[in-house]
Write a protein that holds these residues in place. Structure first.
Motif, PDB file in Angstrom:
ATOM      1  N   GLU A 590      21.972  -4.727  56.500  1.00  0.00           N
ATOM      2  CA  GLU A 590      20.815  -5.232  55.526  1.00  0.00           C
ATOM      3  C   GLU A 590      21.187  -4.892  53.912  1.00  0.00           C
ATOM      4  O   GLU A 590      21.827  -3.997  53.752  1.00  0.00           O
ATOM      5  CB  GLU A 590      19.531  -4.669  56.011  1.00  0.00           C
ATOM      6  N   ASP A 591      20.790  -5.778  53.183  1.00  0.00           N
ATOM      7  CA  ASP A 591      20.850  -5.561  51.832  1.00  0.00           C
ATOM      8  C   ASP A 591      20.196  -4.375  51.346  1.00  0.00           C
ATOM      9  O   ASP A 591      19.066  -4.217  51.983  1.00  0.00           O
ATOM     10  CB  ASP A 591      20.299  -6.930  51.183  1.00  0.00           C
ATOM     11  N   ARG A 697      24.830  -7.282  51.010  1.00  0.00           N
ATOM     12  CA  ARG A 697      25.837  -6.654  51.974  1.00  0.00           C
ATOM     13  C   ARG A 697      26.944  -7.253  52.334  1.00  0.00           C
ATOM     14  O   ARG A 697      28.084  -6.619  52.880  1.00  0.00           O
ATOM     15  CB  ARG A 697      24.912  -6.483  53.369  1.00  0.00           C
TER      16      ARG A 697
END
Length: 774
Positions: A590-591, A697
């Protein structure tokens, strides 16, 4: 000499011996014909004719195989031995000459003409007898092999002929010489001949005594070996023979003439050979000179293999042995093409640089095979003594030529493919700098006159095709690196590894483990899973080890009788190799805020780095952890200074650096990390942490940063891109100046990645960060 009546008696041929009249001696008789003759003599008057064979190798001699003059003897005693041989005691009676030869009832007989010596002694005979006795006495004193009693017996004899025979029987004469004396019927002539023989034998003994005395004077008391060698030398000198060291010198002279060495080297070799001939064999210097001459004549000076310049054959061999590596193969084929046109092109000096396990060494071997040249390899890993390259001077004990000359001797030709393995692993210390010694070896303008300290004479290396291998070009000194043509082998893509495993590694391991293709099958999805989840490398060594592990386990299953055939798929792979070792794709799930993905280049290929930034209340301290090198620490400080200078544009409080401590961490703290290319990654992670904006990401980045935010070019883009692809990233931010390097990236990697060239940090932040500052 008076003749007597004729006699017809059995004949017994003798091998290797002769009987004079009046002699009494034992004989062993074993041949059937001789036994028959002996038995016939015992049935009659015990008389038998003894004559000598001309050739001792003949078992059944005929009339032409024996001398016509022999001795009529009387058998005094006969005894049969347990082994079937008959031992007889015979006494010589008189000289006899064979008039006719007859084989009768399985034995030979002869009609003889008998001779008796004259017993009258005139003045000349008396003088000859006295002279012979005088010489015989002197001979006995020198020889020390004949007893004084023997001389006393001879001195008491009155018959001159008998005296000559007895003296002759005690002399170490050849059989032919004794036969000549036996055939001398005239007593005067016989005495004269024996006197001459004694005189000659006496001179030989005198000479032996002189030689012994001469050698003894030059011998040390305890040096028995030295004494024997000197005695041999003295004997050879007197006889004028060319053996021993003289023969060795003659052999070396011939080798020097045929070695094809340069005129200067030939003159040096002949000069050293002259010294070798004069130096005593037991001297330590003799062994040193001989070893030097052996090296000179064993080196290839002119012998060369004919280059196979067939481009199609070379291309076929290179493609057979290696998958991919197109740039290297193309370079070899270009060399062959130009050489085919010019016939005199200097051999290139290539340096194959890349991570371990990508096939650098085996590629050099394939190049040698494709060109039809001999292949020789030396490992330079750990070499830190200049003498390893240039050799030791001959003044040192145990001196040897350097590895270059040793390799040329091993190759046997002047134009081999010479592999300098691990050239980046050389080091230096107080014994010298071997990398500096390599400058002459690898310089086309200098290596035609390469000088080894041991050989001393110049040696031409210009026809050698040198290929060096290295993992890290950074450890090779600049002047040495400048002399080589660098060909970078970045590593293999996933697709290439799968092909290599299927076409090369798996067949090799199946054969080595005694399996067949019908007994073990590994599906392509299993090979792909091994590459993704059980290996993480630029090369294929770990991949080969994993395949070998599968082969071992399959062999155990088959031998144990559990199954006759093993089929490996992705589903049953864990049963054989265990749980997965790596997670495919290192990209974040995930970011995240303050976590940026950087791309790094190491000696084992490309890799990805997660750079984390954390803010804690404090007084503006910058904390760096993760075993960072000096250059990387400076990049972090430069990135921090850039962020402070851009605080207003980034909507940050002007005094943010006074309220927070900034902690920059690069995981895997046990692994040393250094280099400037993490600059933009650190700056991005800093801005993300300070502004609260997450970083995409799927983005990886590489580039050096200046205080004003400019992005500078970096190296190793190909390796970094492959590591990004392996990690599952889809976008790479790179310096604008590295845009030209994108062409070197394999198409299978390039097609899955999006490349974003940038010139300033503002562009990086715009592409990497999401949302607005909080």
């Amino acid at each position: 000499m008076t003749k007597q009546k004729e006699a017809f008696v059995p004949l017994l041929p003798l091998r290797g011996m002769l009987v004079f009249p009046t002699m009494v001696l034992h004989l062993d008789v074993g041949r059937e014909q001789s036994v028959q003759a002996l038995e016939q003599a015992m049935l009659t008057d015990h008389l038998i004719f003894l004559t000598t064979q001309k050739d001792t190798a003949i078992d059944e001699p005929g009339e032409e195989d024996i001398y016509r003059v022999g001795t009529l003897t009387k058998v005094k005693q006969m005894l049969k031995l347990p082994n079937g041989t008959i031992r007889v005691l015979v006494e010589g009676l008189s000289r006899a000459k064979m008039k006719s030869y007859l084989v009768k009832d399985d034995f030979a007989a002869a009609t003889l003409e008998l001779f008796e010596d004259d017993t009258e002694k005139d003045v000349e005979i008396q003088a000859l007898m006295r002279t012979m006795l005088q010489y015989f006495e002197q001979y006995i004193k020198l020889s020390k092999k004949i007893s004084a009693e023997t001389f006393a017996t001879v001195a008491d004899m009155e018959e001159p002929g008998r005296m000559a025979d007895i003296v002759a029987s005690h002399l170490p004469l050849k059989l032919q010489d004794k036969q000549d004396i036996l055939e001398t019927f005239d007593v005067n002539e016989r005495l004269s001949n024996v006197i001459e023989i004694i005189h000659n034998e006496k001179e030989v003994l005198d000479l032996e005594k002189k030689i012994g005395q001469r050698v003894k004077q030059s011998m040390e008391r305890t040096q028995k070996e030295y004494y024997l060698r000197e005695q041999m030398k003295a004997i050879q000198k007197e006889l004028g023979e060319k053996e021993g060291k003289a023969g060795e010198v003659a052999e070396l002279t011939e080798k020097i003439e045929n070695a094809g060495m340069t005129e200067l080297a030939k003159m040096t070799a002949l000069r050293e050979l002259d010294r070798y001939e004069k130096v005593p064999a037991t001297s330590a210097e003799s062994a040193v000179i001989r070893n030097y001459l052996d090296w000179l004549v064993s080196l290839p000076w002119t012998k060369a293999t004919k280059d196979d310049l067939s481009i199609h054959k070379a291309e076929k061999i290179l493609e057979r042995d290696h998958y991919g590596l197109q740039h290297v193969k193309e370079r070899v084929l270009e060399f062959l093409a130009v050489k085919q046109l010019t016939k005199s092109l200097r051999s290139p000096i290539l340096c194959l640089a890349g991570p371990p396990g990508v096939g650098k060494t085996s590629l050099a071997r394939s190049i040698a095979e494709s060109m039809g040249r001999h292949f020789v390899r030396i490992s330079l890993g750990g070499v830190r003594d200049e003498s390893e390259i240039r050799g030791h001077r001959r003044t040192y004990v145990g001196a040897m030529p350097g590895r270059i000359i040793q390799g040329m001797k091993k190759a046997g030709t002047v134009n081999p493919v010479f592999l300098l393995d691990e050239i980046d692993k050389m080091s230096n210390d107080f014994r010298g700098d071997p990398s500096s010694a390599m400058l002459e070896v690898l310089d086309p303008e200098q290596n035609r006159t390469f000088s080894d300290h041991y050989i001393e004479e110049t040696y031409d290396l210009s026809k050698v095709m040198f290929i060096a291998t290295a993992n890290d070009l950074g450890t090779i000194p600049g002047p040495l690196r400048d002399r080589m043509e660098i060909i970078t082998i970045a590593g293999y893509t996933e697709l290439e590894k799968i092909h290599i495993a299927k076409d090369h590694l798996l067949p090799k391991q199946i054969e080595e483990h005694g399996l067949t293709r019908s007994q073990l099958q590994i599906k392509e999805d299993a090979v792909k899973a091994i590459v993704r989840y059980y290996t993480r490398e630029a090369g294929v060594r770990e991949l080969e080890r994993q395949l070998a592990s599968i082969c071992r386990k399959a062999a155990k299953i088959i031998v144990a009788g559990e199954r006759k055939r093993v089929i490996v798929t992705e589903k049953n792979l864990e049963e054989l190799l265990g749980k997965k070792k790596y997670r495919y794709g290192q990209a974040e799930l995930e970011d995240q805020v303050g976590v940026a993905t950087g791309l790094a280049y190491t000696t084992v290929g490309g890799d990805t780095l997660q750079i984390e930034v954390s803010l804690t209340p404090g007084k503006g301290k910058l904390i760096l952890t993760g075993k960072l090198g000096d250059v990387m620490k400076e990049s972090a400080q430069a990135a921090f200074s850039y962020v402070r200078s851009k605080a207003e544009e980034l909507k940050l409080p002007n005094d943010f650096y006074e309220k927070y401590d900034v902690h920059i961490h690069v995981p895997e703290g046990a692994v040393p990390k250094d280099g400037p290319s993490a600059g933009i990654t650190i700056a991005t992670a800093l801005v993300s942490a300070l502004t609260g904006r997450p970083i995409r990401r799927e983005v990886g980045m590489t580039g050096e940063i200046t205080l004003r935010g400019r992005v500078l070019p970096i190296g190793g883009l190909k390796e970094k891109s492959m590591s990004a692809h392996r990690a599952g990233l889809t976008t790479i931010i790179l310096p604008k100046d590295n845009e030209k390097d994108i062409d070197e990236i394999p198409d299978s990697v390039k097609s899955d990645l999006t490349f974003i060239p940038v010139t300033h940090m503002d562009e990086v932040l715009g592409k990497a960060l999401m949302g607005e500052a909080k």
